[in-house]
Design an enzyme around this catalytic site. Structure first.
Site, PDB file in Angstrom:
ATOM      1  N   LYS A 194       5.792   3.240  -9.828  1.00 38.43           N
ATOM      2  CA  LYS A 194       4.853   3.576 -10.915  1.00 38.43           C
ATOM      3  C   LYS A 194       4.750   5.092 -11.065  1.00 38.43           C
ATOM      4  O   LYS A 194       5.353   5.662 -11.957  1.00 38.43           O
ATOM      5  CB  LYS A 194       3.499   2.925 -10.654  1.00 38.43           C
ATOM      6  N   ASP A 213      -4.204   0.708  -0.571  1.00 40.73           N
ATOM      7  CA  ASP A 213      -3.034   0.516  -1.424  1.00 40.73           C
ATOM      8  C   ASP A 213      -3.248   1.386  -2.658  1.00 40.73           C
ATOM      9  O   ASP A 213      -4.160   1.148  -3.445  1.00 40.73           O
ATOM     10  CB  ASP A 213      -2.946  -0.972  -1.823  1.00 40.73           C
ATOM     11  N   TRP A 215      -3.633  -8.018  -6.504  1.00 46.02           N
ATOM     12  CA  TRP A 215      -2.870  -7.431  -5.392  1.00 46.02           C
ATOM     13  C   TRP A 215      -3.725  -7.285  -4.148  1.00 46.02           C
ATOM     14  O   TRP A 215      -3.256  -7.450  -3.022  1.00 46.02           O
ATOM     15  CB  TRP A 215      -2.259  -6.089  -5.803  1.00 46.02           C
TER      16      TRP A 215
END
Ligand code: PMP
Length: 357
Positions: free
Chosen positions: A197, A173, A105
């Protein structure tokens, strides 16, 4: 409160939500408070949603111990939309931004930025398949528009501890570890998290931005893609994701009631149990050998033989445990231990890991 659902869910995201949150969300889908209709039908510019937004923003700042110098935004588009909104807003064509490449990511965030200006990878652990965190760069160029970091690497199971101080704006992030531990959020000029999440359901992202960043916009943008315009409109520039934000509010209330200290303690204990089981086993190998780099949120490991892998998957299937298959780029297993995962669930999984022989 016990889960009503049949299966234990260790998926990486969308991930398990606490039973209390699911229960409240289901109630609101039926009828939201005294409105006489469902939350799914609730107008985004009415007083009920204004209350939801206000409380959610207040709780985010409270949990992060941030003052009014920060703005809280709920944005469409999940995590990836932030990958391009950040460079669109802050990286000019002749400017430079730094990226720490600690996983899939993190690398994708970097790739998106290359379209807007000079995005540079300052450190990477790609060569070792992200089995460890990269070494922190010895020198960070002083003129960077920002430095981007991924605090937890969902696919490979590495996680940064407390972040080093840097002199350039730091953007993180935190999609897979926000609110999972005590953390100094005031180090960041901006941080964001896809909600699915630790914070609710997919399609939504939380973005928290220090006010000075809003003056750093580098180009004209459609308002939907501009942080300054989104702040000006208080996250309701267009029709907000009313239900998604409500579920996030329920999560924030749940986290606040438990307290970050006790959440961290539980998360540490859950992760320790799984890592100890792997480390003391002769049939499983941890993906991340360096203990200081290991994630509390995603524990990745492989089986020594295909038979062991097959057997554990079968045992999980037979015992209604879902979601432990690793991401296709890491293979093996990944057990996601977000805040909503109970110690009881982890103990059940560990018992099966020990039963494989
Ligand atoms: N960042 C991280 C750390 C992630 O784990 C993910 C998704 N798992 C993303 C970004 C992308 O989020 P989305 O799918 O919402 O775009």
């Amino acid at each position: 409160m016990k889960h009503m659902q049949a299966k234990i869910n260790f998926n990486a995201g969308p991930a398990a939500l606490p039973p209390e949150v699911l229960h409240e969300a289901a109630k609101a889908v039926n009828k939201y408070k005294k409105t006489g209709f469902s939350i799914l039908e609730l107008p985004h510019r009415g007083p009920e949603f204004a209350e939801i937004l206000e409380e959610s923003k207040h709780l985010v700042k409270k949990l992060c111990k941030l003052d009014d110098n920060y703005e809280v935004l709920w944005l469409h588009g999940g995590g990836r939309q932030q990958f391009f909104m950040i460079p669109m807003n802050f990286l000019s064509q002749d400017g430079a931004a730094g990226y720490i490449d600690s996983g899939h990511w993190a690398e994708e965030a970097y790739q998106y930025a290359t379209s807007y200006g000079n995005a540079q990878v300052l450190a990477s652990s790609k060569k070792v398949n992200y089995t460890s965190l990269p070494e922190w760069p010895a020198k960070i160029p002083a003129k960077l528009a920002y430095l981007h970091l991924t605090t937890n690497n969902t696919i490979y199971g590495t996680q940064w501890g407390q972040t080093p101080d840097v002199k350039v704006p730091l953007i993180a992030d935190m999609s897979s570890d926000i609110f999972s531990r005590k953390h100094d959020y005031s180090k960041y000029s901006m941080f964001y998290a896809a909600a699915q999440k630790n914070l609710g359901i997919a399609g939504l992202a939380l973005a928290v931005i220090r006010k000075d960043m809003l003056k750093r916009s580098v180009r004209e943008l459609p308002p939907m893609l501009s942080y300054a315009a989104q702040v000006k409109e208080g996250s309701i520039l267009n029709t907000a994701n009313v239900f998604g934000i409500y579920v996030s509010l329920l999560m924030l209330r749940w986290i606040d009631a438990k307290g970050i200290d006790s959440i961290e303690k539980e998360n540490k204990a859950k992760a320790k149990l799984v890592y100890d089981t792997i480390d003391s086993s002769s049939i499983f190998t941890p993906y991340v050998k360096e203990k200081a780099h290991r994630s509390m949120m995603n524990v990745c490991f492989t089986a020594k033989t295909p038979e062991v892998e097959k057997r554990l998957l079968e045992l999980c299937e037979e015992n209604d445990i879902a979601g432990i298959k690793g991401h296709r780029s890491a293979g093996g297993f990944r057990v996601s231990l977000y805040n909503a995962i109970s110690m009881e669930w982890v103990e059940q999984l560990v018992a099966l890991m020990k039963a494989v022989s």
